[in-house]
Design a protein around this motif. Structure first.
Motif, mmCIF file in Angstrom:
data_model
loop_
_atom_site.group_PDB
_atom_site.id
_atom_site.type_symbol
_atom_site.label_atom_id
_atom_site.label_comp_id
_atom_site.label_asym_id
_atom_site.label_seq_id
_atom_site.Cartn_x
_atom_site.Cartn_y
_atom_site.Cartn_z
ATOM 1 N N THR A 122 0.503 -8.123 2.232
ATOM 2 C CA THR A 122 1.226 -7.422 3.302
ATOM 3 C C THR A 122 2.613 -6.999 2.847
ATOM 4 O O THR A 122 3.022 -5.843 3.037
ATOM 5 C CB THR A 122 1.342 -8.321 4.546
ATOM 6 O OG1 THR A 122 0.019 -8.727 4.942
ATOM 7 C CG2 THR A 122 2.012 -7.592 5.690
ATOM 8 N N ILE A 134 -7.748 -3.566 5.535
ATOM 9 C CA ILE A 134 -6.900 -4.397 6.388
ATOM 10 C C ILE A 134 -7.740 -5.141 7.425
ATOM 11 O O ILE A 134 -7.556 -6.338 7.665
ATOM 12 C CB ILE A 134 -5.815 -3.540 7.065
ATOM 13 C CG1 ILE A 134 -4.800 -3.055 6.019
ATOM 14 C CG2 ILE A 134 -5.099 -4.324 8.167
ATOM 15 C CD1 ILE A 134 -3.855 -1.987 6.524
ATOM 16 N N SER A 190 -0.251 -13.264 7.901
ATOM 17 C CA SER A 190 0.708 -12.185 7.637
ATOM 18 C C SER A 190 0.063 -10.803 7.650
ATOM 19 O O SER A 190 0.702 -9.823 8.035
ATOM 20 C CB SER A 190 1.423 -12.418 6.305
ATOM 21 O OG SER A 190 0.525 -12.343 5.213
ATOM 22 N N VAL A 191 -1.201 -10.714 7.254
ATOM 23 C CA VAL A 191 -1.864 -9.407 7.219
ATOM 24 C C VAL A 191 -1.942 -8.780 8.609
ATOM 25 O O VAL A 191 -2.040 -7.551 8.751
ATOM 26 C CB VAL A 191 -3.268 -9.517 6.587
ATOM 27 C CG1 VAL A 191 -4.242 -10.259 7.509
ATOM 28 C CG2 VAL A 191 -3.820 -8.141 6.221
ATOM 29 N N LEU A 239 0.103 -5.759 9.711
ATOM 30 C CA LEU A 239 -0.331 -4.386 9.432
ATOM 31 C C LEU A 239 -1.226 -3.831 10.524
ATOM 32 O O LEU A 239 -1.581 -2.648 10.487
ATOM 33 C CB LEU A 239 -1.069 -4.345 8.086
ATOM 34 C CG LEU A 239 -0.243 -4.746 6.861
ATOM 35 C CD1 LEU A 239 -1.120 -4.738 5.606
ATOM 36 C CD2 LEU A 239 0.948 -3.840 6.692
#
Length: 336
Positions: free
Chosen positions: A233, A275, A323-324, A327
């Protein structure tokens, strides 16, 4: 002088220094700079003769907690307040019992100073042993990565040999994800709340992601960097967006959700597919207890990847849980 006595004296001086010299109310930038100073060993910004604060020692934790409470909250933006609240929430969870962040080769950062290495070895062994009493264990992946650091970068001084022996006989937890730790699901939920900006149940989010992936049909082919330990990310946002400063060491002091919210870059359909697939395995590993093999098979069923790329992406999910989901907003998935 005995390394343990030296370490205790250093800790006492640092704690006294915190109270004597830190103002009662600091600006966001002041706190960010002070946190960087507290984290300088983690960041590798120390000199041979520096007096240092060992990460996750009592002095380190006290200083960090003090700084979180010293921010002038009334001058923070909403995004800065949300990040600060998130970091304060993280203090409740098992992180403090696991003093060696697997993202960092601490032995390389400490250099060849035997006194520092002895103090570090003692801290790690003591904390990990106390963690066992609270049923908190490293994962097998974490234990093996720490051993790899020891065998590849460190002179074989007595304290490090002792640490290697300890880790060789250490029995890790069986699963990779946060869910297996005490309060692990709640810990993971707190990360989703921050990075995703939603408080939906992870099971519902996973179901929505899998439905979205199924509707997209055949798996995509995408060219990605397979560097080990890549923070996917952060790396993506650094490459395509104007970064917004944050306070979180693990994200290189960048506010990931806010950076994504203000990013004007248009994501390609194949990248959106990737993603989504990473969001799926993030939930699978950290909430549902997927194995590395299950995550690998699932990811390769979604995206055309070679084994090295798959391993690197899963490593990013392991090292930077949730954390991804930052996005999701930039990719248009914030309503899933």
């Amino acid at each position: 002088m005995n390394p343990k006595i030296t370490y205790l004296l250093t800790t006492l001086m640092l704690l006294v220094g915190c109270d004597a010299h830190t103002p009662a109310s600091l600006s966001f930038n002041d706190v960010r700079n002070e946190l960087k100073a507290n984290n300088r060993v983690l960041d590798g910004h120390t000199k041979t003769d520096d007096i240092i604060t060992l990460p996750f020692s009592e002095a380190y934790l006290a200083r960090r907690h003090h700084l979180y409470g010293s921010v002038a909250v009334d001058v923070l933006t909403q995004a800065q307040q949300q990040e600060l609240e998130f970091l304060q929430i993280q203090e409740r969870y098992p992180e403090r019992f696991l003093p060696w962040p697997v993202q960092v080769n601490m032995l390389e950062n400490l250099g060849t100073n035997n006194e520092k290495l002895a103090a570090w070895s003692h801290l790690v062994q003591t904390r990990l042993q106390k963690a066992i009493d609270s049923k908190i264990y490293l994962s097998r992946y974490e234990r093996d990565r720490l051993l790899q650091y020891i065998t590849t970068t460190t002179p074989q001084v007595g304290s490090i040999v002792s640490l290697e022996t300890y880790l060789d006989t250490y029995k890790p937890r069986t699963a990779l994800g946060l869910y297996q730790l005490p309060n692990g699901k709640e810990w993971y939920q707190s990360k989703l709340n921050y990075y995703y900006g939603l408080t939906k149940a992870p099971s519902k989010t996973l179901n929505a992601i899998q439905q979205a992936l199924a509707s997209q049909g055949k798996k995509s082919s995408i060219d990605i960097d397979d560097s080990n330990g890549r923070h996917f990310t952060l790396h993506y946002l650094q490459a395509h967006c104007e970064l917004i400063n944050g306070l979180n060491w693990i994200d290189s002091y960048i506010n990931l959700p806010e950076t994504a919210r203000h990013c004007a870059f248009s994501i390609k359909p194949d990248t959106k597919h990737l993603i989504l697939a990473l969001m799926e395995i993030d939930l699978g590993i950290h909430y549902q207890g997927w194995s590395h093999k299950q995550a690998s098979v699932t990811l390769q069923a979604r995206i055309k990847l070679v084994d090295e790329q798959t391993a690197a992406l899963i490593e990013s999910v392991l090292l930077y849980p949730g954390s991804v989901f930052s996005l999701a907003n930039i990719a248009g998935f914030n309503s899933l």
